[in-house]
Design a protein around this motif. Structure first.
Motif, PDB file in Angstrom:
ATOM      1  N   ASN A 181       0.813  -1.215   0.000  1.00 17.27           N
ATOM      2  CA  ASN A 181       0.000   0.000   0.000  1.00 17.27           C
ATOM      3  C   ASN A 181       0.845   1.264   0.000  1.00 17.27           C
ATOM      4  OD1 ASN A 181       0.784  -0.520   2.805  1.00 17.27           O
ATOM      5  ND2 ASN A 181      -0.558   1.193   3.311  1.00 17.27           N
ATOM      6  N   VAL A 182       2.171   1.113   0.132  1.00 19.02           N
ATOM      7  CA  VAL A 182       3.058   2.277   0.107  1.00 19.02           C
ATOM      8  C   VAL A 182       3.830   2.348  -1.205  1.00 19.02           C
ATOM      9  CG1 VAL A 182       5.037   3.393   1.214  1.00 19.02           C
ATOM     10  CG2 VAL A 182       3.312   2.247   2.621  1.00 19.02           C
ATOM     11  N   LEU A 183       4.368   1.196  -1.618  1.00 16.91           N
ATOM     12  CA  LEU A 183       5.292   1.166  -2.754  1.00 16.91           C
ATOM     13  C   LEU A 183       4.613   0.795  -4.063  1.00 16.91           C
ATOM     14  CD1 LEU A 183       8.011  -0.858  -0.838  1.00 16.91           C
ATOM     15  CD2 LEU A 183       8.041   1.606  -1.254  1.00 16.91           C
ATOM     16  N   GLY A 184       3.420   0.233  -3.979  1.00 17.05           N
ATOM     17  CA  GLY A 184       2.752  -0.253  -5.185  1.00 17.05           C
ATOM     18  C   GLY A 184       3.327  -1.563  -5.704  1.00 17.05           C
ATOM     19  N   THR A 185       4.309  -2.112  -4.992  1.00 15.44           N
ATOM     20  CA  THR A 185       4.976  -3.347  -5.425  1.00 15.44           C
ATOM     21  C   THR A 185       4.039  -4.550  -5.323  1.00 15.44           C
ATOM     22  OG1 THR A 185       7.031  -2.496  -4.463  1.00 15.44           O
ATOM     23  CG2 THR A 185       6.953  -4.871  -4.968  1.00 15.44           C
ATOM     24  N   TYR A 186       3.969  -5.346  -6.385  1.00 13.47           N
ATOM     25  CA  TYR A 186       3.349  -6.671  -6.277  1.00 13.47           C
ATOM     26  C   TYR A 186       4.416  -7.645  -5.793  1.00 13.47           C
ATOM     27  CZ  TYR A 186      -0.672  -5.106  -9.012  1.00 13.47           C
ATOM     28  OH  TYR A 186      -1.790  -4.447  -9.447  1.00 13.47           O
ATOM     29  N   THR A 187       4.075  -8.467  -4.834  1.00 14.24           N
ATOM     30  CA  THR A 187       5.013  -9.518  -4.442  1.00 14.24           C
ATOM     31  C   THR A 187       4.863 -10.671  -5.446  1.00 14.24           C
ATOM     32  OG1 THR A 187       3.358 -10.366  -2.902  1.00 14.24           O
ATOM     33  CG2 THR A 187       5.064  -8.929  -1.997  1.00 14.24           C
ATOM     34  N   PRO A 188       5.929 -11.449  -5.665  1.00 12.59           N
ATOM     35  CA  PRO A 188       5.870 -12.540  -6.641  1.00 12.59           C
ATOM     36  C   PRO A 188       5.091 -13.727  -6.073  1.00 12.59           C
ATOM     37  CG  PRO A 188       8.035 -12.456  -5.633  1.00 12.59           C
ATOM     38  CD  PRO A 188       7.258 -11.310  -5.048  1.00 12.59           C
ATOM     39  N   ALA A 189       3.773 -13.667  -6.209  1.00 10.97           N
ATOM     40  CA  ALA A 189       2.898 -14.570  -5.466  1.00 10.97           C
ATOM     41  C   ALA A 189       3.139 -16.043  -5.815  1.00 10.97           C
ATOM     42  CB  ALA A 189       1.444 -14.183  -5.726  1.00 10.97           C
ATOM     43  N   GLU A 190       3.271 -16.348  -7.110  1.00  8.79           N
ATOM     44  CA  GLU A 190       3.444 -17.753  -7.500  1.00  8.79           C
ATOM     45  C   GLU A 190       4.734 -18.316  -6.913  1.00  8.79           C
ATOM     46  OE1 GLU A 190       2.611 -15.322  -9.570  1.00  8.79           O
ATOM     47  OE2 GLU A 190       0.638 -15.919 -10.354  1.00  8.79           O
ATOM     48  N   ARG A 191       5.805 -17.516  -7.005  1.00 11.47           N
ATOM     49  CA  ARG A 191       7.087 -17.994  -6.459  1.00 11.47           C
ATOM     50  C   ARG A 191       7.023 -18.153  -4.954  1.00 11.47           C
ATOM     51  NH1 ARG A 191      11.343 -13.829  -8.394  1.00 11.47           N
ATOM     52  NH2 ARG A 191      12.801 -15.163  -7.284  1.00 11.47           N
ATOM     53  N   LEU A 192       6.288 -17.270  -4.303  1.00 15.76           N
ATOM     54  CA  LEU A 192       6.174 -17.358  -2.842  1.00 15.76           C
ATOM     55  C   LEU A 192       5.380 -18.591  -2.421  1.00 15.76           C
ATOM     56  CD1 LEU A 192       5.610 -13.599  -2.004  1.00 15.76           C
ATOM     57  CD2 LEU A 192       7.470 -15.041  -1.135  1.00 15.76           C
ATOM     58  N   VAL A 193       4.329 -18.900  -3.183  1.00 12.53           N
ATOM     59  CA  VAL A 193       3.545 -20.097  -2.872  1.00 12.53           C
ATOM     60  C   VAL A 193       4.445 -21.329  -2.996  1.00 12.53           C
ATOM     61  CG1 VAL A 193       1.681 -21.601  -3.684  1.00 12.53           C
ATOM     62  CG2 VAL A 193       1.308 -19.128  -3.516  1.00 12.53           C
ATOM     63  N   ALA A 194       5.216 -21.389  -4.093  1.00 14.54           N
ATOM     64  CA  ALA A 194       6.086 -22.542  -4.309  1.00 14.54           C
ATOM     65  C   ALA A 194       7.125 -22.655  -3.195  1.00 14.54           C
ATOM     66  CB  ALA A 194       6.777 -22.417  -5.674  1.00 14.54           C
ATOM     67  N   LEU A 195       7.713 -21.520  -2.831  1.00 20.14           N
ATOM     68  CA  LEU A 195       8.733 -21.524  -1.766  1.00 20.14           C
ATOM     69  C   LEU A 195       8.133 -21.961  -0.430  1.00 20.14           C
ATOM     70  CD1 LEU A 195      11.076 -18.394  -1.675  1.00 20.14           C
ATOM     71  CD2 LEU A 195      11.697 -20.806  -1.911  1.00 20.14           C
ATOM     72  N   ALA A 196       7.008 -21.363  -0.082  1.00 19.75           N
ATOM     73  CA  ALA A 196       6.374 -21.680   1.206  1.00 19.75           C
ATOM     74  C   ALA A 196       6.077 -23.175   1.285  1.00 19.75           C
ATOM     75  CB  ALA A 196       5.098 -20.859   1.389  1.00 19.75           C
ATOM     76  N   HIS A 197       5.475 -23.692   0.230  1.00 20.75           N
ATOM     77  CA  HIS A 197       5.083 -25.104   0.250  1.00 20.75           C
ATOM     78  C   HIS A 197       6.298 -26.019   0.246  1.00 20.75           C
ATOM     79  CE1 HIS A 197       0.749 -24.076  -1.276  1.00 20.75           C
ATOM     80  NE2 HIS A 197       0.947 -23.755  -0.017  1.00 20.75           N
ATOM     81  N   GLN A 198       7.349 -25.584  -0.460  1.00 15.77           N
ATOM     82  CA  GLN A 198       8.586 -26.381  -0.490  1.00 15.77           C
ATOM     83  C   GLN A 198       9.136 -26.602   0.923  1.00 15.77           C
ATOM     84  OE1 GLN A 198      11.628 -24.557  -2.963  1.00 15.77           O
ATOM     85  NE2 GLN A 198      13.260 -25.690  -1.909  1.00 15.77           N
ATOM     86  N   TYR A 199       8.961 -25.567   1.770  1.00 14.16           N
ATOM     87  CA  TYR A 199       9.509 -25.677   3.135  1.00 14.16           C
ATOM     88  C   TYR A 199       8.416 -26.008   4.160  1.00 14.16           C
ATOM     89  CZ  TYR A 199      13.894 -23.975   1.253  1.00 14.16           C
ATOM     90  OH  TYR A 199      15.046 -23.853   0.533  1.00 14.16           O
ATOM     91  N   GLY A 200       7.285 -26.468   3.677  1.00 12.48           N
ATOM     92  CA  GLY A 200       6.267 -26.982   4.588  1.00 12.48           C
ATOM     93  C   GLY A 200       5.390 -25.940   5.250  1.00 12.48           C
ATOM     94  N   ALA A 201       5.382 -24.711   4.720  1.00 13.43           N
ATOM     95  CA  ALA A 201       4.556 -23.657   5.315  1.00 13.43           C
ATOM     96  C   ALA A 201       3.288 -23.452   4.489  1.00 13.43           C
ATOM     97  CB  ALA A 201       5.342 -22.354   5.388  1.00 13.43           C
ATOM     98  N   LYS A 202       2.233 -23.027   5.159  1.00 14.92           N
ATOM     99  CA  LYS A 202       1.047 -22.533   4.460  1.00 14.92           C
ATOM    100  C   LYS A 202       1.282 -21.051   4.135  1.00 14.92           C
ATOM    101  CE  LYS A 202      -1.374 -26.337   5.025  1.00 14.92           C
ATOM    102  NZ  LYS A 202      -0.508 -27.373   4.407  1.00 14.92           N
ATOM    103  N   ILE A 203       0.473 -20.530   3.191  1.00 14.02           N
ATOM    104  CA  ILE A 203       0.697 -19.126   2.811  1.00 14.02           C
ATOM    105  C   ILE A 203      -0.613 -18.354   2.694  1.00 14.02           C
ATOM    106  CG2 ILE A 203       0.895 -19.711   0.336  1.00 14.02           C
ATOM    107  CD1 ILE A 203       3.062 -17.354   0.289  1.00 14.02           C
ATOM    108  N   PHE A 204      -0.599 -17.172   3.312  1.00 16.69           N
ATOM    109  CA  PHE A 204      -1.737 -16.245   3.306  1.00 16.69           C
ATOM    110  C   PHE A 204      -1.306 -14.960   2.612  1.00 16.69           C
ATOM    111  CE2 PHE A 204      -2.875 -12.270   5.542  1.00 16.69           C
ATOM    112  CZ  PHE A 204      -4.188 -12.143   5.123  1.00 16.69           C
ATOM    113  N   PHE A 205      -2.172 -14.448   1.741  1.00 13.20           N
ATOM    114  CA  PHE A 205      -1.918 -13.160   1.099  1.00 13.20           C
ATOM    115  C   PHE A 205      -2.931 -12.126   1.576  1.00 13.20           C
ATOM    116  CE2 PHE A 205      -0.018 -16.065  -1.966  1.00 13.20           C
ATOM    117  CZ  PHE A 205       1.205 -15.444  -2.214  1.00 13.20           C
TER     118      PHE A 205
END
Lengths: 412, 150
Positions: A181-205
């Motif tokens: 909400n400050v920078l206008g940056t989109y986070t790389p959602a697909e890559r984050l989902v893959a990373l989170a799941h790779q290390y056994g975490a759930k992910i909330f956006f």
């Protein structure tokens, strides 16, 4: 949803927002604060007024005509939200007051109910306070570690740093913004989902900003939880959505207790209603739900391809016009960004900038934008922020840029 | 453009905001406090040195914020010079009333602060003008922190 860009008639769209005809001290309103809260189209206003004038009673419990019709109208919002996010099932849509409440629900029911002391929650260095404080409260009450993924000077997520914080496998949940909400940056959602799941975490956006500007498909994304708030999506205040995968919601304990969330109540023991009602205690925001349905239908009628194209053009135009102003610093230079632009002028503090813009009818936000740790990371006390909506025009951005140049002269 | 903001952004305020005369930490001081408006990001620190009789001998400040908060801090330093803590607090109450209403009926000797009276027409900016005073009163009361946001 139709993936071809439909014709985007900005005049016709603006005509649907009654407030855009208002004058501020005799000047046309130039509303560049949609990231804080968006204006409302006629369809949303009418739907809410119609409900109150013609079709209103409490829902889910009345045996009479008014209650049944109101329940139907309210529950249409659940279908609309499920369509908007492409949820697998309407029962995965939990209504909340706003994104803040969605995150508190998640921190309470998933954090205290599912995560175990010793596990960690990973947020990022560009979160809104609403995606920081509930996790701090969880940390302090439940022995959960809170980790913060670093960001780069350009205002993007540091992916190597993020992965390093996931590597020990103790992160149970990644909770991260989909768009800053400050920078206008989109986070790389697909890559984050893959990373989170790779290390056994759930992910909330936290999709409070993102869902306004681009199509979100939670199934294609592979997310576990997602939230947004109605009032930034041209809908009313007081209603938002937490989406979660059904099996995760089923396993979570309730958040608030009370009416509507129970299956049966006895003094010895009560049992809970099924998802989503388990998480919806008490009389909900009925009128607001009906308004949210109208807002989602409004967005669907225009279509995300057209919205995204319009806003990408606006953002390009704004970055080019603003960058040309002497003494301006644009905060954040992410590759993948949307129509939220923070900036600082060398000669004038953000508050003074906002006050002088306001006198020309131009509404921007100034301050820390509910993101104090991010501002500290960027070495800033305060910025001004212009944010765009479906109704924003190039002429409005030109007016902003022209006035900023004059403000700089004023403080010479 | 901007002629209509000259009531607040007048020559005195712009001069004080851009070139404050009293900005800087005191070498020796008896009391200090920080004022912080976390929502908007304004911060001010004040340092006070008392005369033997307990009146304010010297005040210094450091401010990161807008023209209004800096100008207000700078004018405040002069206005409270030689006053007792009780007198200073009474002056703050009158100043706050002036910032909120634009009027100052009982403000004899208040002329240096009058350039800030127009802030009443900018409701979201009143807290900018009062922040340094909150910090000063906190210092006089022995408190470490103050805000004008709540």
């Amino acid at each position: 949803m139709n993936d071809t860009v439909q014709s985007f008639d900005i005049k016709a769209i603006r005509a649907q927002f009654p407030i855009l005809g208002e004058k501020i001290r005799g000047k046309d309103l130039v509303f560049l604060d949609s990231a804080a809260s968006a204006q409302k189209p006629r369809a949303v206003i009418d739907a809410m007024v119609h409900a109150m004038e013609r079709q209103y009673a409490n829902i889910h419990r009345g045996l009479h005509w008014m209650s049944e019709r109101t329940t139907e109208a309210y529950e249409m919002a659940r279908d609309a939200a499920a369509r908007l996010l492409n949820a697998n099932d309407r029962s995965e849509i939990v209504f909340v007051r706003n994104s803040t409440e969605a995150i508190n629900l998640l921190a309470h029911s998933y954090g205290r109910g599912i995560l175990k002391p010793g596990q960690a929650v990973l947020i990022s260095g560009m979160e809104h306070h609403s995606n920081i404080v509930p996790w701090q409260m969880l940390r302090d009450s439940h022995g959960i570690e809170l980790r913060v993924a670093p960001i780069t000077d350009a205002g993007e997520l540091d992916m190597a740093g993020t992965e390093a914080l996931l590597a020990d496998g103790r992160v149970g949940l990644v909770a991260i913004t989909h768009m800053s909400n400050v920078l206008g940056t989109y986070t790389p959602a697909e890559r984050l989902v893959a990373l989170a799941h790779q290390y056994g975490a759930k992910i909330f956006f936290d999709g409070s900003q993102a869902v306004v500007h681009r199509r979100v498909d939670v199934q294609a994304l592979g997310a576990d939880f997602y939230c947004f708030t109605g009032h930034k999506l041209y809908g009313p205040t007081g209603i938002g959505v937490l989406w979660g995968r059904r099996e995760l919601l089923d396993a979570m304990p309730p958040f608030l207790g009370g009416g509507d969330m129970i299956s049966s109540v006895a003094y010895e023991r009560s049992t809970w209603a099924d998802v989503p009602h388990k998480f919806e205690a008490g009389t909900p925001a009925i009128i607001e739900g009906i308004g949210l349905n109208a807002a989602i239908e409004f967005v669907e009628a225009i279509g995300y391809p057209a919205i995204a194209a319009h806003e990408a053009a606006l953002t390009d135009h704004a970055l080019s016009k603003l960058s040309a102003i002497e003494g301006i610093t644009i905060i954040g230079r992410a590759q993948d960004r949307g129509g939220v632009i923070s900036f600082a002028l060398d000669r004038a503090h953000a508050h003074d900038v906002a006050t002088l813009l306001d006198r020309q009818g131009i509404a921007v936000r100034a301050g820390q934008h509910c993101a104090e740790p991010l501002m500290r990371r960027l070495g800033l006390d305060s910025t001004a922020r212009a944010s765009f909506g479906i109704y924003t025009t190039n002429e409005e951005i030109d007016a902003l840029a022209d006035t900023l140049g004059r403000i700089r002269e004023f403080f010479a | 453009m901007f002629e209509d903001v000259r009531d607040l952004y007048n020559a005195a305020i712009l001069e004080r905001g851009r070139r404050p005369r009293h900005m800087g930490k005191l070498q020796a001081f008896d009391a200090t406090a920080k004022g912080d408006n976390p929502m908007c990001g304004d911060r001010v620190t004040v340092w006070v040195k008392f005369a033997p009789g307990g009146t304010i001998a010297e005040t210094g400040f450091d401010a990161r914020g807008c023209e209004i908060s800096k100008a207000s801090a700078d004018l405040m330093v002069e206005a409270v010079q030689g006053r007792s803590p009780a007198d200073t607090k009474a002056m703050f109450e009158r100043f706050r009333a002036m910032a909120q209403s634009g009027e100052c009926p009982a403000c004899a000797g208040f002329e240096p602060l009058k350039p800030l009276a127009a802030v009443h027409a900018y409701p979201s900016r009143v807290k900018c003008a009062t922040l340094p005073w909150h910090a000063l009163v906190a210092a006089l009361d022995g408190a470490a922190n103050a805000t004008s946001e709540s």
